[in-house]
Every structure is written in C-alpha cells, then in structure tokens.
Design a protein around this motif. Sequence first.
Motif, PDB file in Angstrom:
ATOM      1  N   VAL A 183       0.832  -1.204   0.000  1.00  0.00           N
ATOM      2  CA  VAL A 183       0.000   0.000   0.000  1.00  0.00           C
ATOM      3  C   VAL A 183       0.862   1.248   0.000  1.00  0.00           C
ATOM      4  O   VAL A 183       2.012   1.238   0.406  1.00  0.00           O
ATOM      5  CB  VAL A 183      -0.941   0.020   1.224  1.00  0.00           C
ATOM      6  N   GLY A 184       0.275   2.348  -0.489  1.00  0.00           N
ATOM      7  CA  GLY A 184       0.980   3.627  -0.479  1.00  0.00           C
ATOM      8  C   GLY A 184       0.408   4.510   0.609  1.00  0.00           C
ATOM      9  O   GLY A 184       0.040   4.046   1.680  1.00  0.00           O
ATOM     10  N   GLY A 185       0.344   5.814   0.325  1.00  0.00           N
ATOM     11  CA  GLY A 185      -0.283   6.714   1.268  1.00  0.00           C
ATOM     12  C   GLY A 185       0.600   7.166   2.396  1.00  0.00           C
ATOM     13  O   GLY A 185       0.099   7.527   3.458  1.00  0.00           O
ATOM     14  N   TYR A 186       1.915   7.125   2.201  1.00  0.00           N
ATOM     15  CA  TYR A 186       2.828   7.605   3.233  1.00  0.00           C
ATOM     16  C   TYR A 186       3.917   8.436   2.574  1.00  0.00           C
ATOM     17  O   TYR A 186       4.207   8.298   1.390  1.00  0.00           O
ATOM     18  CB  TYR A 186       3.457   6.442   4.006  1.00  0.00           C
ATOM     19  N   ASP A 187       4.543   9.316   3.370  1.00  0.00           N
ATOM     20  CA  ASP A 187       5.603  10.183   2.872  1.00  0.00           C
ATOM     21  C   ASP A 187       6.937   9.782   3.510  1.00  0.00           C
ATOM     22  O   ASP A 187       6.966   9.183   4.595  1.00  0.00           O
ATOM     23  CB  ASP A 187       5.308  11.645   3.217  1.00  0.00           C
ATOM     24  N   ILE A 188       8.032  10.132   2.831  1.00  0.00           N
ATOM     25  CA  ILE A 188       9.371   9.868   3.364  1.00  0.00           C
ATOM     26  C   ILE A 188      10.200  11.137   3.260  1.00  0.00           C
ATOM     27  O   ILE A 188      10.190  11.823   2.241  1.00  0.00           O
ATOM     28  CB  ILE A 188      10.093   8.754   2.571  1.00  0.00           C
ATOM     29  N   ILE A 189      10.924  11.444   4.328  1.00  0.00           N
ATOM     30  CA  ILE A 189      11.908  12.523   4.304  1.00  0.00           C
ATOM     31  C   ILE A 189      13.225  11.915   4.768  1.00  0.00           C
ATOM     32  O   ILE A 189      13.307  11.378   5.873  1.00  0.00           O
ATOM     33  CB  ILE A 189      11.482  13.718   5.198  1.00  0.00           C
ATOM     34  N   TRP A 190      14.248  11.975   3.906  1.00  0.00           N
ATOM     35  CA  TRP A 190      15.545  11.415   4.266  1.00  0.00           C
ATOM     36  C   TRP A 190      16.651  12.053   3.456  1.00  0.00           C
ATOM     37  O   TRP A 190      16.393  12.856   2.544  1.00  0.00           O
ATOM     38  CB  TRP A 190      15.565   9.898   4.105  1.00  0.00           C
ATOM     39  N   LEU A 191      17.871  11.713   3.834  1.00  0.00           N
ATOM     40  CA  LEU A 191      19.033  12.201   3.117  1.00  0.00           C
ATOM     41  C   LEU A 191      19.040  11.626   1.706  1.00  0.00           C
ATOM     42  O   LEU A 191      18.617  10.489   1.489  1.00  0.00           O
ATOM     43  CB  LEU A 191      20.309  11.767   3.857  1.00  0.00           C
ATOM     44  N   ASP A 192      19.516  12.423   0.739  1.00  0.00           N
ATOM     45  CA  ASP A 192      19.735  11.892  -0.608  1.00  0.00           C
ATOM     46  C   ASP A 192      20.957  10.982  -0.532  1.00  0.00           C
ATOM     47  O   ASP A 192      22.086  11.381  -0.779  1.00  0.00           O
ATOM     48  CB  ASP A 192      19.974  13.039  -1.595  1.00  0.00           C
ATOM     49  N   ASN A 193      20.708   9.720  -0.147  1.00  0.00           N
ATOM     50  CA  ASN A 193      21.797   8.793   0.139  1.00  0.00           C
ATOM     51  C   ASN A 193      22.612   8.428  -1.089  1.00  0.00           C
ATOM     52  O   ASN A 193      23.814   8.169  -0.982  1.00  0.00           O
ATOM     53  CB  ASN A 193      21.238   7.534   0.803  1.00  0.00           C
ATOM     54  N   LEU A 194      21.981   8.421  -2.253  1.00  0.00           N
ATOM     55  CA  LEU A 194      22.715   8.131  -3.480  1.00  0.00           C
ATOM     56  C   LEU A 194      23.759   9.223  -3.722  1.00  0.00           C
ATOM     57  O   LEU A 194      24.935   8.949  -3.992  1.00  0.00           O
ATOM     58  CB  LEU A 194      21.749   8.036  -4.659  1.00  0.00           C
ATOM     59  N   SER A 195      23.336  10.456  -3.591  1.00  0.00           N
ATOM     60  CA  SER A 195      24.235  11.591  -3.768  1.00  0.00           C
ATOM     61  C   SER A 195      25.297  11.638  -2.675  1.00  0.00           C
ATOM     62  O   SER A 195      26.472  11.917  -2.935  1.00  0.00           O
ATOM     63  CB  SER A 195      23.423  12.889  -3.768  1.00  0.00           C
TER      64      SER A 195
END
Length: 362
Positions: A183-195
């Motif tokens: 399911v979706g309906g959620y947000d994520i805030i995190w570091l741009d780990n790839l960068s």
Amino acid sequence: MRRKQLNILESLEEGIITGVYKNGTLLPSEDTLAKQYAVSRPTIAKVYNQLQHKGYIKKTRGYGSQVIHNNARSTYTIGLLLPGSGESEIFTIINDQILKLSKKNHLNCLWEGATVSNAEIRRTQIEHYCEHYISQKVDAILFSPLERLPDADEINLRIFNKIIDADIPLILIDRGIKTQPDVGGYDIIWLDNLSAGGAMARHLIKNGCETIHFFYRPNSANSVDIRLSGIRDTVLKHHLKFTEENIYCGDPSDLNFIKTIKIVPGKTGIICANDSTAAVLLSSLEKANIKITSDCLICGYDNMKYSQYLKYPLTSYLQPCEEMANISVELAIRRIKNKHHIPMIVNVNGKIIERESTMFNR
C-alpha cells in the motif's frame, strides 16, 4: 484545476482552518488577491466559488466573501516513533527541532516512542508505543524504522501495516521500509543517500585513493544500501575497481575480521556507514597496525559531536537534521488536512565536513 489555482485554494483553506481568516471576517477582494498572486480575477473567482462550495465562505454581491467556517483546529496530536534517538545524535537534533516546532505551531507531540536507548528494549516496546498512539487516535505518526536487529524488517513492516490499517497519516524519517509494502499513502523525508554516497567516494578519490571499501554493520537500514549504490556508481565511473570484495559487513571491533580488509598502503579509503562504526573501526585498524593517514583514509556519516575529538579527527557527512524535522512536520500537517495528497519522497542534501582522517601524510 490548474496548479496555481489549486495552490491558492489550498493556501486559503489552510488560512481559514488555522484561524488566519477568522469566522465572520471578509476575505480580500477578488481584485486584491488577483494582484497578490499575479493571476486573473476569474481565477480568484473560481477559487472563491470552490471555497463556498466546500462551506468555508459565503459570497454576497456588494458585500464580499465572508468566512463562515467555525471548526478550526488549533492543535494536532502527533505520535513520535523515533527509536534511533537513543543511538544516533541526528535524532536528538530532530527531536529538539520538533519540540521547537510543536511550541510554535501548537502541536501536541507524544514522545514515548522517541526516548528508547537499548536495542533490545526498542524491539520489545516499539510496537507497544505504536498501538498506544493508535488507541489515542493521534492525527499523524512520525516513524523512523528500526535497524541493527535481526528481525527489524519484520517488526517495521508490522508497525507500518498497523498504522496504515488505522488510517493514520504516516511520515517515515531517515529510513524507508526494506520490505516494500503493497500500500501507499505515506511520505518519506531522508538524506539523498545516493548523492551522499557518491560525494564521499569522490572526496576520497580526489585525495588520492585508488581502492575504495565500504564498511557497515549487519541489519543496517535500507538507506545504507542506497548509500552503497552511490559509492559503487561513482567509483566505477572513475574507472576504478569496485566488487563484492570491496564491501565489508561485520563488527568493527572484531579484530580478526578487520585483518581481512585488503589495504593497499597509501591508496586505500574506507567509507563507513556512520560515524559510530568509523570510530570503532579507527581503533581496530590501529590495533591491526594499519596506520590512518599513512596506510589508509577513513570517513563516516552523521557528523557526531565526538567525531572531531577522535585521535584522528573524522571526516563526516553532515545531515541537515533541522530541515528534515521541519519538512517532516510540514508533511504531517499536509496529510492530516488531506489524506489523499499524492505521497512524497523528499531527498535532502548535506555536506562533507573534512578533517584529518581523509588526508594522506605524503
């Protein structure tokens, strides 16, 4: 509806709900608002028609658009499930900033799930806190998934499903869910780990490293996997070798394991998943007679306070923790007001704090 018109509508709705435009007052005239937003008067007229249709205002010819909405909420209750706060300083910063925001924005934050230090205690109590928040019918939950436990993925998915099934807005902070939910309906805030991974790899290569290793502990968060991908991509783009032999997963205090790391003297750089791993590894490398800044360079992530006070001050990647807290609260309020908002993944960038541990003594 065009994007600008929708933005104006959402802004006015928020102003009415939060009490900026109080019940009984008049909204600015259509001409005034059209000039403010640099749009046509018919655009504002459509917005006001939508507000009237939703029951926020009453339009009266010759009088204006009067606010008739008297159900504004000044307080939202947000439950914090940030078990990493007992392990990493980044969550201390995030917690402190959320506390400031809660006072400023009249938020009622429940902190029970943000003060757990021991890993085993986190395992046994985190679901209890989750169920408590659900029983309290909180307006939203900020959750940083567990890591460094063998069954962390299973626990995280279980917590995730409980929150989603309760129809409570969910914002993930710093880490995602390894087992991707249906399911979706959620947000994520995190570091741009790839960068962030790529940036640290470039830093070591620029400083003379031709062999790059990555070191992390078992059962780390999925953000570490993404960081590793950024490192791998960058090393390969510089036409250097990077295979499974360059990846070390284990206990940084295990001297026998540390001795298996292949060091090319004067040409090797080791990127650790975080500063706590790097700090222990620094000590172990010295015990194995591997000299930092002579044989190899080493760095980490999170810029912990102690990083600059180690025997070899540690180069580290600083995360914008306060901004992560700001955005997490913004996302929570946004989804509280409209649960049907398109889910967002917000990547934020930090910066490298360069210190002695990544400088070769030539």
